[in-house]
Motif scaffolding. Structure first.
Motif, PDB file in Angstrom:
ATOM      1  N   VAL A  37      64.906 -23.216 -27.706  1.00  0.00           N
ATOM      2  CA  VAL A  37      64.960 -22.195 -26.642  1.00  0.00           C
ATOM      3  C   VAL A  37      66.097 -21.231 -26.970  1.00  0.00           C
ATOM      4  CG1 VAL A  37      65.345 -21.817 -24.168  1.00  0.00           C
ATOM      5  CG2 VAL A  37      64.234 -23.912 -24.963  1.00  0.00           C
ATOM      6  N   ASN A  38      65.840 -19.935 -26.896  1.00  0.00           N
ATOM      7  CA  ASN A  38      66.939 -18.983 -27.046  1.00  0.00           C
ATOM      8  C   ASN A  38      67.671 -18.900 -25.710  1.00  0.00           C
ATOM      9  OD1 ASN A  38      68.631 -16.717 -27.224  1.00  0.00           O
ATOM     10  ND2 ASN A  38      67.330 -15.828 -28.807  1.00  0.00           N
ATOM     11  N   LYS A  39      68.916 -19.377 -25.701  1.00  0.00           N
ATOM     12  CA  LYS A  39      69.616 -19.494 -24.407  1.00  0.00           C
ATOM     13  C   LYS A  39      69.850 -18.138 -23.754  1.00  0.00           C
ATOM     14  CE  LYS A  39      74.102 -20.027 -26.684  1.00  0.00           C
ATOM     15  NZ  LYS A  39      75.177 -20.998 -26.914  1.00  0.00           N
ATOM     16  N   MET A  40      69.889 -17.086 -24.576  1.00  0.00           N
ATOM     17  CA  MET A  40      70.100 -15.752 -24.006  1.00  0.00           C
ATOM     18  C   MET A  40      68.894 -15.287 -23.189  1.00  0.00           C
ATOM     19  SD  MET A  40      72.976 -14.724 -24.478  1.00  0.00           S
ATOM     20  CE  MET A  40      74.026 -16.068 -24.923  1.00  0.00           C
ATOM     21  N   LEU A  41      67.756 -15.956 -23.389  1.00  0.00           N
ATOM     22  CA  LEU A  41      66.543 -15.553 -22.673  1.00  0.00           C
ATOM     23  C   LEU A  41      66.186 -16.558 -21.585  1.00  0.00           C
ATOM     24  CD1 LEU A  41      64.529 -14.376 -25.807  1.00  0.00           C
ATOM     25  CD2 LEU A  41      66.019 -13.025 -24.334  1.00  0.00           C
ATOM     26  N   ALA A  42      67.044 -17.575 -21.423  1.00  0.00           N
ATOM     27  CA  ALA A  42      66.794 -18.573 -20.374  1.00  0.00           C
ATOM     28  C   ALA A  42      66.969 -17.928 -19.004  1.00  0.00           C
ATOM     29  CB  ALA A  42      67.786 -19.728 -20.527  1.00  0.00           C
ATOM     30  N   GLU A  43      66.309 -18.480 -18.001  1.00  0.00           N
ATOM     31  CA  GLU A  43      66.449 -17.918 -16.654  1.00  0.00           C
ATOM     32  C   GLU A  43      67.384 -18.765 -15.820  1.00  0.00           C
ATOM     33  OE1 GLU A  43      63.341 -16.860 -14.125  1.00  0.00           O
ATOM     34  OE2 GLU A  43      62.733 -15.157 -15.350  1.00  0.00           O
ATOM     35  N   ILE A  44      68.401 -18.117 -15.258  1.00  0.00           N
ATOM     36  CA  ILE A  44      69.327 -18.796 -14.357  1.00  0.00           C
ATOM     37  C   ILE A  44      69.333 -18.001 -13.055  1.00  0.00           C
ATOM     38  CG2 ILE A  44      71.737 -19.408 -13.981  1.00  0.00           C
ATOM     39  CD1 ILE A  44      71.619 -19.402 -17.274  1.00  0.00           C
ATOM     40  N   GLY A  45      68.829 -18.601 -12.004  1.00  0.00           N
ATOM     41  CA  GLY A  45      68.701 -17.865 -10.742  1.00  0.00           C
ATOM     42  C   GLY A  45      67.817 -16.632 -10.898  1.00  0.00           C
ATOM     43  N   GLY A  46      66.806 -16.717 -11.765  1.00  0.00           N
ATOM     44  CA  GLY A  46      65.862 -15.613 -11.916  1.00  0.00           C
ATOM     45  C   GLY A  46      66.308 -14.507 -12.871  1.00  0.00           C
ATOM     46  N   ARG A  47      67.492 -14.677 -13.477  1.00  0.00           N
ATOM     47  CA  ARG A  47      67.976 -13.629 -14.395  1.00  0.00           C
ATOM     48  C   ARG A  47      68.462 -14.262 -15.685  1.00  0.00           C
ATOM     49  NH1 ARG A  47      72.603 -10.906 -11.261  1.00  0.00           N
ATOM     50  NH2 ARG A  47      72.412  -9.244 -12.797  1.00  0.00           N
ATOM     51  N   ASP A  48      68.392 -13.497 -16.788  1.00  0.00           N
ATOM     52  CA  ASP A  48      68.879 -14.059 -18.047  1.00  0.00           C
ATOM     53  C   ASP A  48      70.391 -13.829 -18.162  1.00  0.00           C
ATOM     54  OD1 ASP A  48      69.426 -11.556 -19.630  1.00  0.00           O
ATOM     55  OD2 ASP A  48      67.297 -11.236 -19.228  1.00  0.00           O
ATOM     56  N   PRO A  49      71.070 -14.604 -19.028  1.00  0.00           N
ATOM     57  CA  PRO A  49      72.532 -14.509 -19.131  1.00  0.00           C
ATOM     58  C   PRO A  49      73.038 -13.115 -19.494  1.00  0.00           C
ATOM     59  CG  PRO A  49      71.763 -16.510 -20.188  1.00  0.00           C
ATOM     60  CD  PRO A  49      70.531 -15.736 -19.817  1.00  0.00           C
ATOM     61  N   ILE A  50      72.271 -12.367 -20.280  1.00  0.00           N
ATOM     62  CA  ILE A  50      72.736 -11.023 -20.670  1.00  0.00           C
ATOM     63  C   ILE A  50      72.780 -10.125 -19.434  1.00  0.00           C
ATOM     64  CG2 ILE A  50      72.263  -8.989 -22.095  1.00  0.00           C
ATOM     65  CD1 ILE A  50      70.773 -10.851 -24.034  1.00  0.00           C
ATOM     66  N   ASP A  51      71.703 -10.168 -18.654  1.00  0.00           N
ATOM     67  CA  ASP A  51      71.615  -9.338 -17.447  1.00  0.00           C
ATOM     68  C   ASP A  51      72.742  -9.689 -16.470  1.00  0.00           C
ATOM     69  OD1 ASP A  51      70.354  -7.394 -15.827  1.00  0.00           O
ATOM     70  OD2 ASP A  51      69.468  -8.996 -14.629  1.00  0.00           O
ATOM     71  N   ILE A  52      73.003 -10.988 -16.315  1.00  0.00           N
ATOM     72  CA  ILE A  52      74.061 -11.416 -15.390  1.00  0.00           C
ATOM     73  C   ILE A  52      75.418 -10.891 -15.865  1.00  0.00           C
ATOM     74  CG2 ILE A  52      75.281 -13.411 -14.418  1.00  0.00           C
ATOM     75  CD1 ILE A  52      72.651 -15.027 -14.782  1.00  0.00           C
ATOM     76  N   CYS A  53      75.702 -11.060 -17.164  1.00  0.00           N
ATOM     77  CA  CYS A  53      77.015 -10.647 -17.691  1.00  0.00           C
ATOM     78  C   CYS A  53      77.192  -9.131 -17.644  1.00  0.00           C
ATOM     79  CB  CYS A  53      77.209 -11.154 -19.123  1.00  0.00           C
ATOM     80  SG  CYS A  53      77.432 -12.944 -19.191  1.00  0.00           S
ATOM     81  N   VAL A  54      76.141  -8.393 -17.973  1.00  0.00           N
ATOM     82  CA  VAL A  54      76.231  -6.924 -17.928  1.00  0.00           C
ATOM     83  C   VAL A  54      76.542  -6.481 -16.493  1.00  0.00           C
ATOM     84  CG1 VAL A  54      74.897  -4.777 -18.132  1.00  0.00           C
ATOM     85  CG2 VAL A  54      74.794  -6.470 -19.953  1.00  0.00           C
ATOM     86  N   GLY A  55      75.894  -7.113 -15.520  1.00  0.00           N
ATOM     87  CA  GLY A  55      76.134  -6.774 -14.117  1.00  0.00           C
ATOM     88  C   GLY A  55      77.578  -7.035 -13.701  1.00  0.00           C
ATOM     89  N   VAL A  56      78.086  -8.208 -14.049  1.00  0.00           N
ATOM     90  CA  VAL A  56      79.460  -8.564 -13.642  1.00  0.00           C
ATOM     91  C   VAL A  56      80.481  -7.666 -14.342  1.00  0.00           C
ATOM     92  CG1 VAL A  56      81.188 -10.404 -13.541  1.00  0.00           C
ATOM     93  CG2 VAL A  56      78.796 -10.966 -13.259  1.00  0.00           C
TER      94      VAL A  56
END
Ligand code: MG
Length: 375
Positions: free
Chosen positions: A21-40
């Motif tokens: 599994v590519n962890k960068m594309l995993a879903e956590i709370g409906g969003r992938d880690p890249i999207d979460i980090c870019v937002g924060v």
């Protein structure tokens, strides 16, 4: 002048321990880690550079489209340090905050502490003190915990100096603090967090999902109020809708008291000051301007701080004219300007029973509350 900050987000890893599994594309709370980090990080940095692989590039592009700070996407390298080097060369800021996107539960506080330290001292690296007993399993020796830290990210540094250390680097390293140390000695540590874990193995996903679900959303509310005088020879515009009436509202712009109250509620929620500070009535650029344009700009401002509009509720106090026939059109215009669905916008009208200045049709008052959510 305040030092500018570029966040360097690393999302080019190969996820060797994630079982395919590519962890960068995993879903956590409906969003992938890249999207979460870019937002924060969009709340703390003036620009963002994301180092990607071919597999993670589309996710980075999607995340970049959701924030207003400039985002540059660069190809990563074979090793972490190669990705950082590529990103450092593309970054244009005084300071950089290097962060592994696998640490997607990083909090605003952890980021802020590391960046503040870099601002003051040139370096700031999130780390937590070793708490558990550490023992070498081969010799049975218990390692002295004194001076042992778990290094996390973000790791923040003066960009020029870090770049110099990377240029001179010879060999493999696991993080930026190690690179920094080769030229400048120990980096300054700042308080990390036990929650700021690195998504490493497939089994971690459930833990991450649970932790993400428990986190309190950054939900904020704001309040706004505005009154304008009614006068002859002016158009009456409320909620972006022109309403036929013998009187109109007096003001520098179109004097749309309803939209002004909503703008103040939104700015208030984000603690960004007020309408007069952003769109001063002394500025000829705003003479007779449609307040819908100001509302659009307010939405961009809110968005650039990493927030999205959850809902708006407003009440207009006016003795006359009857506003009910125009409410639906107002809701739609406001929703369009904010880029949200009309179901998120509530507009109500009330008559003040001939009491007070509004009751005597000397003016119209609008009050609004807005809720925004950190994304
Ligand atoms: Mg006003």
């Amino acid at each position: 002048m305040k030092k500018t900050v570029a966040a360097i987000l690393l999302a080019a890893g190969s996820s060797s321990r994630m079982g395919g599994v590519n962890k960068m594309l995993a879903e956590i709370g409906g969003r992938d880690p890249i999207d979460i980090c870019v937002g924060v990080f969009s709340r703390h940095a003036d620009s963002i550079v994301i180092a990607v692989s071919d597999a993670t590039r589309p996710a980075a592009e999607r995340a970049a489209a959701n924030v207003c700070v400039p985002v540059i996407i660069v190809g990563g390298g074979a090793r972490r340090q190669d990705s950082v080097m590529n990103a450092l060369l593309a970054a244009d800021a005084d300071l950089v905050a290097v962060h592994d996107c696998a640490r997607c539960l990083v909090s605003d506080e952890v980021i802020k502490r590391a960046i503040d330290s870099a601002r003051e001292f040139g370096s700031g690296v999130a780390a937590v003190k070793m708490r558990d007993t550490v023992r070498r399993i081969d010799t049975g020796e218990t390692v002295d915990r004194e001076g042992l830290y778990l290094m996390q990210t973000p790791q923040c540094f003066d960009r020029e100096k870090l770049l110099e250390a990377y240029r001179r680097l010879d060999g493999d390293v696991t993080d930026d603090a190690a690179v920094w140390q080769t030229l400048y000695g120990s980096a300054r540590l700042t308080e990390g967090s036990m929650e700021n874990q690195k998504l490493t193995e497939r089994e971690d996903l459930e833990f991450f999902e649970r932790l993400a679900g428990k986190r309190t959303m950054d939900m904020r509310i704001g309040i706004g109020e505005d009154t304008h005088r009614l006068t002859e020879g002016r158009k009456l515009v409320l909620g972006g809708v022109e309403i036929p009436f013998r009187l109109g509202l007096l003001g520098h712009s179109d004097a749309d008291a309803l939209i002004h109250a909503i703008i103040d509620a939104l700015l208030g929620a984000a603690a960004l000051g007020d309408i007069g500070g952003h769109f001063p009535d002394s500025d000829p650029a705003y003479k007779d301007i449609s307040s819908l344009v100001l509302l659009e700009r307010t939405a961009e401002l809110i968005d650039s701080r990493g927030y999205s509009v959850s809902n708006v509720d407003a009440t207009v106090t006016a003795q006359e004219p009857k506003l009910k026939p125009y409410i639906e059109e107002m809701r739609k215009k406001i929703a369009d300007a904010l880029g949200v669905g009309v179901e998120k916008i509530s507009i109500k009208a009330t008559t003040p029973e001939h009491l007070g200045p509004e009751g005597r049709s000397e003016g119209i008052t609008a009050r609004a509350v807005a809720c925004i959510i950190g994304v």
